[in-house]
Design an enzyme around this catalytic site. Structure first.
Site, PDB file in Angstrom:
ATOM      1  N   LEU A  22     -10.458  -7.517  -6.343  1.00  0.00           N
ATOM      2  CA  LEU A  22     -10.686  -8.903  -5.273  1.00  0.00           C
ATOM      3  C   LEU A  22     -10.714  -8.371  -3.916  1.00  0.00           C
ATOM      4  O   LEU A  22     -11.379  -9.103  -3.146  1.00  0.00           O
ATOM      5  CB  LEU A  22      -9.351  -9.618  -5.666  1.00  0.00           C
ATOM      6  CG  LEU A  22      -9.414 -10.391  -6.883  1.00  0.00           C
ATOM      7  CD1 LEU A  22      -8.423 -11.137  -7.309  1.00  0.00           C
ATOM      8  CD2 LEU A  22     -10.517 -11.494  -6.938  1.00  0.00           C
ATOM      9  N   GLY A  25      -5.903  -4.241   1.291  1.00  0.00           N
ATOM     10  CA  GLY A  25      -5.264  -4.430   2.707  1.00  0.00           C
ATOM     11  C   GLY A  25      -4.781  -3.200   2.801  1.00  0.00           C
ATOM     12  O   GLY A  25      -5.162  -2.094   2.318  1.00  0.00           O
ATOM     13  N   MET A  27      -1.741  -1.799   2.594  1.00  0.00           N
ATOM     14  CA  MET A  27      -0.930  -1.121   1.507  1.00  0.00           C
ATOM     15  C   MET A  27      -1.371  -1.203   0.312  1.00  0.00           C
ATOM     16  O   MET A  27      -1.004  -0.397  -0.400  1.00  0.00           O
ATOM     17  CB  MET A  27       0.526  -2.274   1.765  1.00  0.00           C
ATOM     18  CG  MET A  27       1.667  -1.612   0.756  1.00  0.00           C
ATOM     19  SD  MET A  27       3.143  -2.723   1.302  1.00  0.00           S
ATOM     20  CE  MET A  27       4.118  -1.950  -0.140  1.00  0.00           C
ATOM     21  N   GLY A  28      -2.128  -2.022  -0.224  1.00  0.00           N
ATOM     22  CA  GLY A  28      -2.585  -2.046  -1.414  1.00  0.00           C
ATOM     23  C   GLY A  28      -3.792  -2.703  -1.707  1.00  0.00           C
ATOM     24  O   GLY A  28      -4.629  -3.089  -0.700  1.00  0.00           O
ATOM     25  N   ASP A 138       4.845 -15.285   7.463  1.00  0.00           N
ATOM     26  CA  ASP A 138       3.370 -15.167   7.594  1.00  0.00           C
ATOM     27  C   ASP A 138       2.612 -16.430   7.362  1.00  0.00           C
ATOM     28  O   ASP A 138       1.640 -16.274   6.591  1.00  0.00           O
ATOM     29  CB  ASP A 138       2.838 -13.789   7.205  1.00  0.00           C
ATOM     30  CG  ASP A 138       1.311 -13.465   7.652  1.00  0.00           C
ATOM     31  OD1 ASP A 138       1.051 -13.643   8.861  1.00  0.00           O
ATOM     32  OD2 ASP A 138       0.780 -12.542   6.976  1.00  0.00           O
TER      33      ASP A 138
END
Length: 629
Positions: A22, A25, A27-28, A138
């Protein structure tokens, strides 16, 4: 864009069959998975390159712990996880819906009734989050999914407990999204649940008007607006002003709680379809396509280029996914409209008008430095712009206000939108859309309505158009198309050619000065900046910022470095061990509120590099190489 898995990617994660990637980012990454019960899930994994870093593993573990504490009708539920395995992962329910930023960008501001439904659902979600002792931190349009029965809040990657004092800031990162931060976040103050309420107010303002109350051409100005300026509530429908104004109070003690917002809104009228019809049509289409993917467990791939509803024809032999994804035709998985619970995709936008037109030739940086961006842009756009997505009204180019940016780009604004064009600027965050404009690769920055073309395949600079907060992607694509078509008409403006805009920043500093600052290597240029790598990182920026944009700290940190040359120093932090100092020299006044400046930034974790003195030494040298005023 959802992409096919590589040969190194797993076919399964635990009991979930993996269908594609999908997005990713810092971090992952997030995978699309199908559970044994036929449910779609979004599976987040930590990047393999970070697996040996205990800090990242700990942070992922914290995100899982936080996500599993959150429940409620208006959040995306966690269904499974494993934080102790070789590759930690977290699976959340796939939300069939449209991200709020995509919905507003494609269909305009929401009607009052829909905004009230949005406010009630988000307040309920925040009430559930806050009562568990958490703060989201956020809350922004991309983290809100409009499902058929109401909104969903997603992504708790930077959430934390109200009792926690632990910093989650990563090196080089800003914790939160600038346009939707609270004054406490922008000013590095104490963060409480009231911070989420301020973000909610900014989000509702955007949903009701199609624009952010504080967003500006740069992050520093945006943060300044959040802390110091009051929002203009005139564009907000009168029925919503009191609610939004209350959420946007600067003092967190004066903002309502999530429970008080629910009490204020009361019991809303039942709506079978809470959003405008086009949004529900997108949701229905996505749901239908998802059903097709579950109809046959071995027919879950869609041929690249086929209509979204057309699966592999029945008369073709069935193939296992691994074999399909390995063929040279680069099979990918396509899921249109809204994204998974992580909201990593935006809706499709129309192709640029002259995508198949003649090949364009990009100018050099030296050519771009002398161009009047606003004059070129207005000539390229022509007298009339496409009609506004928000109002349906066609816009006259001359009705906009066009001003030169701090980096000699162009900032256009009107009552119906905003457009920022940079020529020769950095393209950080942009990636290929797999489409072309003038036979140049069309780039896009994430899910933003920001498009660009690069100077060359190797260049880190190019020409970009940014509409800001995902409110008019069609206008952004139209503008980049017209600019590319107008490349042959670029004309050097004598006035700009006599300013600092014409200077190559890489030529202002010697190799010896770079080494003395703890850095090395050739400079990497854009039109008005140059950066050098190494342990002590150095960057030189030439600009003409507004004095407020330069920071009020400049007025009190003036240092005389000899012969009456003043340098304005400002310390800054990029992370726990990554600090820096910017040293700004004012070359000459442009007008009453602007100066042409040269700024040297020295950043490094080594205590051996005295950052401000290093920057001052570079300024002392480059001052002698500047043109006469």
């Amino acid at each position: 864009m959802i992409t096919a898995l590589s040969s190194d990617d797993p076919n399964t994660v635990s009991r979930y069959r993996i269908l594609g990637l999908l997005g990713a980012g810092g971090m992952g990454r997030v995978l699309l998975g199908l559970g044994p019960d036929g449910r779609f899930v979004a599976i987040k994994q930590i990047h393999s390159r970070l697996l040996d870093d205990g800090d990242y593993r700990s942070r992922f573990h914290r995100e899982v712990a936080i996500s599993t504490r959150v429940s409620g009708a208006f959040t995306a539920a966690v269904v499974d996880f494993d934080t102790t395995g070789e590759i930690p992962w977290l699976a959340s329910v796939f939300i069939a819906g449209v991200p709020l930023d995509t919905a507003v960008g494609q269909y305009g501001a929401l009607p009052v009734a829909s905004v009230r439904t949005l406010a009630s659902g988000l307040a309920s979600a925040l009430h559930s989050i806050h009562t568990t002792g958490l703060i989201h931190r956020d809350l922004k349009p991309a983290n809100v999914i409009l499902a058929k029965d109401g909104p969903r809040v997603i992504d708790f990657g930077i959430a934390r407990g109200t009792e926690s004092e632990e910093s989650l800031t990563e090196v080089g990162s800003v914790l939160g999204s600038p346009a939707y931060m609270s004054p406490e976040q922008a000013g590095a103050g104490a963060i409480t649940a009231a911070s989420d309420i301020f973000s909610l107010g900014s989000l509702l303002y955007m949903a009701a008007t199609g624009m952010s109350p504080f967003a500006a051409a740069s992050a520093p100005v945006t943060l300044f607006n959040i802390v110091h300026t009051e929002p203009d509530l005139a564009p907000v429908p009168e029925q919503l002003r009191e609610l939004i104004a209350g959420c946007l109070r600067k003092d967190p003690r004066e903002r309502p709680t999530a429970a008080q917002i629910l009490d204020y809104l009361g019991i809303l009228a039942i709506q079978g379809n809470p959003w405008p019809a086009p949004i529900h049509q997108d949701i229905a289409a996505q749901t239908a396509r998802m059903r097709e993917l579950t109809a046959d467990p071995e027919r879950t791939q869609i041929i690249l280029g086929a209509p979204p509803h057309r699966l592999v024809p029945p008369d073709q032999p069935k193939r296992r996914r691994g074999r399909l994804l390995g063929v040279a035709c680069a099979v990918v998985i396509v899921i249109v409209a809204a994204t998974a619970a992580v909201a990593l995709l935006r809706g499709n936008t129309p192709a640029p008008p002259n995508a198949a037109g003649p090949a364009a030739v990009m100018p050099t940086l030296a050519q771009l430095r002398g161009v009047d961006a606003c004059a070129w842009l207005r000539q390229a756009l022509g007298p009339t712009l496409p009609q506004s997505v928000a109002t349906g009204v066609r816009r006259e180019t001359d009705s906009w206000r066009w001003t030169t940016t701090s980096s000699w780009g162009c900032d256009g604004s009107s009552g119906t939108g905003r457009m920022i064009v940079e020529i020769g600027g950095a393209l950080m965050g942009f990636a290929s859309t797999q489409r072309e404009v003038g036979q140049l690769d069309l780039l896009r920055r994430g899910r933003d309505c920001a498009f660009a073309v690069a100077g060359s395949e190797q260049a880190s600079w190019g020409i970009s158009v940014d509409i800001g907060l995902a409110v008019d992607c069609a206008l952004a694509e139209y503008a980049i198309d017209r600019l590319v078509a107008a490349l042959p008409s670029l004309v050097v403006d004598p006035a700009i050619a006599r300013s600092l805009a014409s200077i190559d920043p890489c030529d202002l500093v010697t190799e010896e000065e770079i080494r003395a600052a703890g850095s090395s290597g050739p400079g990497v240029p854009t039109a008005h900046s140059c950066s050098w790598g190494g342990d002590g990182r150095v960057r030189v920026d030439v600009g003409r910022p507004d004095d407020l944009d330069s920071g009020t700290i400049l007025a009190i940190n003036a240092v005389d470095i000899g012969e009456g040359t003043l340098v304005y120093n400002a310390d800054f932090n990029l992370g726990r061990d990554d600090r820096g100092c910017s040293s700004t020299y004012r070359f000459r006044a442009v007008d009453a509120s602007r100066h042409e400046t040269v700024t040297v930034r020295v950043v490094g974790s080594s205590l051996a590099v005295r950052r401000c003195p290093a920057g001052e030494a570079i300024v002392a040298g480059l001052v002698t190489r500047l043109p006469q005023r």
